[in-house]
Scaffold this motif. Structure first.
Motif, PDB file in Angstrom:
ATOM      1  N   GLY A   6      -1.929   2.169 -13.375  1.00 19.90           N
ATOM      2  CA  GLY A   6      -0.783   2.967 -13.809  1.00 19.90           C
ATOM      3  C   GLY A   6       0.304   2.052 -14.339  1.00 19.90           C
ATOM      4  O   GLY A   6       0.041   0.903 -14.714  1.00 19.90           O
ATOM      5  N   ARG A   7       1.546   2.532 -14.352  1.00 21.65           N
ATOM      6  CA  ARG A   7       2.645   1.680 -14.822  1.00 21.65           C
ATOM      7  C   ARG A   7       3.017   0.663 -13.743  1.00 21.65           C
ATOM      8  O   ARG A   7       3.018  -0.538 -13.991  1.00 21.65           O
ATOM      9  CB  ARG A   7       3.868   2.542 -15.199  1.00 21.65           C
ATOM     10  CG  ARG A   7       4.899   1.766 -16.026  1.00 21.65           C
ATOM     11  CD  ARG A   7       6.099   2.628 -16.366  1.00 21.65           C
ATOM     12  NE  ARG A   7       6.993   2.767 -15.225  1.00 21.65           N
ATOM     13  CZ  ARG A   7       7.919   1.859 -14.877  1.00 21.65           C
ATOM     14  NH1 ARG A   7       8.068   0.774 -15.588  1.00 21.65           N
ATOM     15  NH2 ARG A   7       8.686   2.069 -13.831  1.00 21.65           N
ATOM     16  N   THR A   8       3.292   1.186 -12.529  1.00 19.98           N
ATOM     17  CA  THR A   8       3.664   0.261 -11.437  1.00 19.98           C
ATOM     18  C   THR A   8       2.632   0.291 -10.300  1.00 19.98           C
ATOM     19  O   THR A   8       2.816  -0.383  -9.308  1.00 19.98           O
ATOM     20  CB  THR A   8       5.054   0.629 -10.862  1.00 19.98           C
ATOM     21  OG1 THR A   8       4.986   1.934 -10.251  1.00 19.98           O
ATOM     22  CG2 THR A   8       6.130   0.615 -11.927  1.00 19.98           C
ATOM     23  N   SER A   9       1.591   1.106 -10.472  1.00 18.31           N
ATOM     24  CA  SER A   9       0.612   1.246  -9.383  1.00 18.31           C
ATOM     25  C   SER A   9      -0.806   0.937  -9.846  1.00 18.31           C
ATOM     26  O   SER A   9      -1.106   1.018 -11.043  1.00 18.31           O
ATOM     27  CB  SER A   9       0.681   2.662  -8.793  1.00 18.31           C
ATOM     28  OG  SER A   9       0.202   3.593  -9.740  1.00 18.31           O
ATOM     29  N   PRO A  60       9.721  -0.678  -7.410  1.00 19.25           N
ATOM     30  CA  PRO A  60       8.503  -0.730  -8.217  1.00 19.25           C
ATOM     31  C   PRO A  60       8.735  -1.429  -9.550  1.00 19.25           C
ATOM     32  O   PRO A  60       9.757  -1.193 -10.205  1.00 19.25           O
ATOM     33  CB  PRO A  60       8.156   0.749  -8.418  1.00 19.25           C
ATOM     34  CG  PRO A  60       8.759   1.443  -7.242  1.00 19.25           C
ATOM     35  CD  PRO A  60      10.032   0.695  -6.948  1.00 19.25           C
ATOM     36  N   CYS A 104      -0.641   4.486  -0.617  1.00 15.98           N
ATOM     37  CA  CYS A 104      -1.433   5.674  -0.284  1.00 15.98           C
ATOM     38  C   CYS A 104      -2.915   5.338  -0.140  1.00 15.98           C
ATOM     39  O   CYS A 104      -3.427   4.423  -0.797  1.00 15.98           O
ATOM     40  CB  CYS A 104      -1.214   6.666  -1.426  1.00 15.98           C
ATOM     41  SG  CYS A 104      -2.458   7.892  -1.653  1.00 15.98           S
ATOM     42  N   THR A 131       0.870  -1.183   0.000  1.00 12.76           N
ATOM     43  CA  THR A 131       0.000   0.000   0.000  1.00 12.76           C
ATOM     44  C   THR A 131       0.905   1.230   0.000  1.00 12.76           C
ATOM     45  O   THR A 131       1.784   1.348   0.861  1.00 12.76           O
ATOM     46  CB  THR A 131      -0.859   0.039   1.287  1.00 12.76           C
ATOM     47  OG1 THR A 131      -1.519  -1.216   1.435  1.00 12.76           O
ATOM     48  CG2 THR A 131      -1.892   1.161   1.224  1.00 12.76           C
ATOM     49  N   VAL A 176       1.501  -0.448  -4.994  1.00 13.42           N
ATOM     50  CA  VAL A 176       2.613  -0.495  -5.947  1.00 13.42           C
ATOM     51  C   VAL A 176       3.143  -1.930  -5.997  1.00 13.42           C
ATOM     52  O   VAL A 176       3.313  -2.577  -4.948  1.00 13.42           O
ATOM     53  CB  VAL A 176       3.737   0.486  -5.532  1.00 13.42           C
ATOM     54  CG1 VAL A 176       4.963   0.339  -6.418  1.00 13.42           C
ATOM     55  CG2 VAL A 176       3.228   1.929  -5.597  1.00 13.42           C
TER      56      VAL A 176
HETATM   57  C1  LIG Z   1      -8.033  -4.272  13.951  1.00 14.22           C
HETATM   58  C2  LIG Z   1      -7.963  -5.552  13.171  1.00 14.22           C
HETATM   59  C3  LIG Z   1      -6.655  -5.688  12.507  1.00 14.22           C
HETATM   60  C4  LIG Z   1      -6.771  -6.630  11.358  1.00 14.22           C
HETATM   61  C5  LIG Z   1      -5.720  -6.294  10.451  1.00 14.22           C
HETATM   62  C6  LIG Z   1      -5.971  -6.896   9.130  1.00 14.22           C
HETATM   63  C7  LIG Z   1      -5.510  -5.944   8.107  1.00 14.22           C
HETATM   64  C8  LIG Z   1      -5.327  -6.661   6.870  1.00 14.22           C
HETATM   65  C9  LIG Z   1      -4.910  -5.698   5.870  1.00 14.22           C
HETATM   66  C10 LIG Z   1      -4.357  -6.455   4.729  1.00 14.22           C
HETATM   67  C11 LIG Z   1      -3.869  -5.477   3.777  1.00 14.22           C
HETATM   68  C12 LIG Z   1      -2.748  -6.035   3.088  1.00 14.22           C
HETATM   69  C13 LIG Z   1      -1.909  -4.950   2.601  1.00 14.22           C
HETATM   70  C14 LIG Z   1      -0.518  -5.413   2.646  1.00 14.22           C
HETATM   71  C15 LIG Z   1       0.388  -4.364   2.198  1.00 14.22           C
HETATM   72  C16 LIG Z   1       1.082  -3.730   3.321  1.00 14.22           C
HETATM   73  O1  LIG Z   1       0.824  -3.821   4.469  1.00 14.22           O
HETATM   74  S1  LIG Z   1       2.377  -2.790   2.806  1.00 14.22           S
HETATM   75  C17 LIG Z   1       2.878  -1.932   4.234  1.00 14.22           C
HETATM   76  C18 LIG Z   1       2.689  -0.499   4.089  1.00 14.22           C
HETATM   77  N1  LIG Z   1       3.327   0.017   2.905  1.00 14.22           N
HETATM   78  C19 LIG Z   1       4.666   0.146   2.780  1.00 14.22           C
HETATM   79  O2  LIG Z   1       5.447  -0.221   3.637  1.00 14.22           O
HETATM   80  C20 LIG Z   1       5.160   0.818   1.534  1.00 14.22           C
HETATM   81  C21 LIG Z   1       6.282   1.768   1.859  1.00 14.22           C
HETATM   82  N2  LIG Z   1       6.617   2.558   0.666  1.00 14.22           N
HETATM   83  C22 LIG Z   1       7.569   2.167  -0.205  1.00 14.22           C
HETATM   84  O3  LIG Z   1       8.227   1.163  -0.030  1.00 14.22           O
HETATM   85  C23 LIG Z   1       7.790   3.038  -1.415  1.00 14.22           C
HETATM   86  O4  LIG Z   1       7.126   4.273  -1.241  1.00 14.22           O
HETATM   87  C24 LIG Z   1       7.237   2.344  -2.715  1.00 14.22           C
HETATM   88  C25 LIG Z   1       5.809   1.865  -2.562  1.00 14.22           C
HETATM   89  C26 LIG Z   1       8.137   1.174  -3.084  1.00 14.22           C
HETATM   90  C27 LIG Z   1       7.201   3.359  -3.868  1.00 14.22           C
HETATM   91  O5  LIG Z   1       8.494   3.860  -3.997  1.00 14.22           O
HETATM   92  P1  LIG Z   1       8.752   5.213  -4.832  1.00 14.22           P
HETATM   93  O6  LIG Z   1      10.209   5.444  -4.853  1.00 14.22           O
HETATM   94  O7  LIG Z   1       7.826   6.273  -4.338  1.00 14.22           O
HETATM   95  O8  LIG Z   1       8.314   4.751  -6.265  1.00 14.22           O
HETATM   96  P2  LIG Z   1       8.007   5.638  -7.515  1.00 14.22           P
HETATM   97  O9  LIG Z   1       8.754   4.973  -8.639  1.00 14.22           O
HETATM   98  O10 LIG Z   1       8.228   7.101  -7.285  1.00 14.22           O
HETATM   99  O11 LIG Z   1       6.432   5.439  -7.722  1.00 14.22           O
HETATM  100  C28 LIG Z   1       5.942   4.166  -8.033  1.00 14.22           C
HETATM  101  C29 LIG Z   1       4.460   4.290  -8.306  1.00 14.22           C
HETATM  102  O12 LIG Z   1       3.797   4.656  -7.096  1.00 14.22           O
HETATM  103  C30 LIG Z   1       3.022   5.829  -7.305  1.00 14.22           C
HETATM  104  N3  LIG Z   1       3.056   6.577  -6.060  1.00 14.22           N
HETATM  105  C31 LIG Z   1       4.121   6.853  -5.283  1.00 14.22           C
HETATM  106  N4  LIG Z   1       3.737   7.542  -4.184  1.00 14.22           N
HETATM  107  C32 LIG Z   1       2.396   7.708  -4.294  1.00 14.22           C
HETATM  108  C33 LIG Z   1       1.411   8.339  -3.475  1.00 14.22           C
HETATM  109  N5  LIG Z   1       1.707   8.934  -2.323  1.00 14.22           N
HETATM  110  N6  LIG Z   1       0.133   8.321  -3.890  1.00 14.22           N
HETATM  111  C34 LIG Z   1      -0.228   7.697  -5.042  1.00 14.22           C
HETATM  112  N7  LIG Z   1       0.669   7.068  -5.861  1.00 14.22           N
HETATM  113  C35 LIG Z   1       1.956   7.086  -5.481  1.00 14.22           C
HETATM  114  C36 LIG Z   1       3.734   6.559  -8.439  1.00 14.22           C
HETATM  115  O13 LIG Z   1       2.848   7.459  -9.083  1.00 14.22           O
HETATM  116  C37 LIG Z   1       4.116   5.395  -9.318  1.00 14.22           C
HETATM  117  O14 LIG Z   1       2.976   4.928 -10.026  1.00 14.22           O
HETATM  118  P3  LIG Z   1       3.014   4.581 -11.623  1.00 14.22           P
HETATM  119  O15 LIG Z   1       2.998   5.876 -12.340  1.00 14.22           O
HETATM  120  O16 LIG Z   1       4.270   3.791 -11.881  1.00 14.22           O
HETATM  121  O17 LIG Z   1       1.787   3.754 -11.857  1.00 14.22           O
END
Ligand SMILES: CCCCCCCCCCCCCCCC(=O)SCCNC(=O)CCNC(=O)[C@H](O)C(C)(C)COP(=O)(O)OP(=O)(O)OC[C@H]1O[C@@H](n2cnc3c(N)ncnc32)[C@H](O)[C@@H]1OP(=O)(O)O
Length: 132
Positions: free
Chosen positions: A88-91, A127, A62, A60, A119
């Protein structure tokens, strides 16, 4: 089949519906659904839809906004519906609506709505394109 119709087909395949009850343990001090619980359910439904679409590891990046249009009383049945809104491309952006339903009549209407962007990550944790 061209790219557009393939994407449309995958979007249709990705639609995710989850039905739940609002029972004690999921409510706040107003005896309505706890907002944090709703957010976790929405993120999960959105994650499933996005994964079904691309079948790649996702994180996730955003949540643009979540509108809590009305509170959901304890004892309700709710249905989450997650649909791919933008590729999108990677999103991937997914819209999730929560519909509320009283246990004792057929009326069902939208109470909460939000969007989540994921992403796709490659083996290097960077990405990677969601398609192909
Ligand atoms: C109370 C009860 C509890 C129960 C409970 C159960 C809960 C059950 C939930 C399960 C749900 C599972 C869901 C698991 C998933 C995690 O949990 S993931 C954990 C949270 N997320 C993270 O840790 C991600 C941290 N962020 C990152 O690692 C980096 O920001 C990323 C995602 C690798 C992106 O890196 P970056 O350098 O920003 O990449 P960049 O090349 O600039 O952009 C890549 C793409 O992202 C897009 N993008 C970047 N930033 C943004 C933004 N802010 N907004 C929109 N688009 C964006 C860009 O536009 C681009 O898109 P495309 O044009 O390619 O399509």
């Amino acid at each position: 089949m061209n790219d557009e119709s393939q994407i449309a087909k995958r979007m249709e395949h990705a639609v995710t519906r989850v039905t739940k009850t609002v029972f004690p343990g999921r409510t706040n001090h107003h005896n309505t659904l706890f907002g944090g619980e709703a957010l976790a359910w929405m993120d999960e439904a959105a994650f499933i839809a996005a994964t079904r679409f691309c079948r790649k590891p996702l994180v996730t990046v955003c949540s643009d906004r979540v509108d809590f249009k009305e509170s959901i009383p304890a004892g309700s049945i709710i249905e989450l519906v997650a649909k791919i809104e933008h590729v999108g491309r990677t999103s991937i952006r997914v819209v999730v609506d929560i519909f509320v339903e009283n246990m004792f009549n057929d009326d069902q209407h939208k109470a909460i709505s939000g969007s989540f962007t994921f992403v796709a990550l490659g083996p290097d944790r960077k990405p990677t394109p969601v398609l192909g």
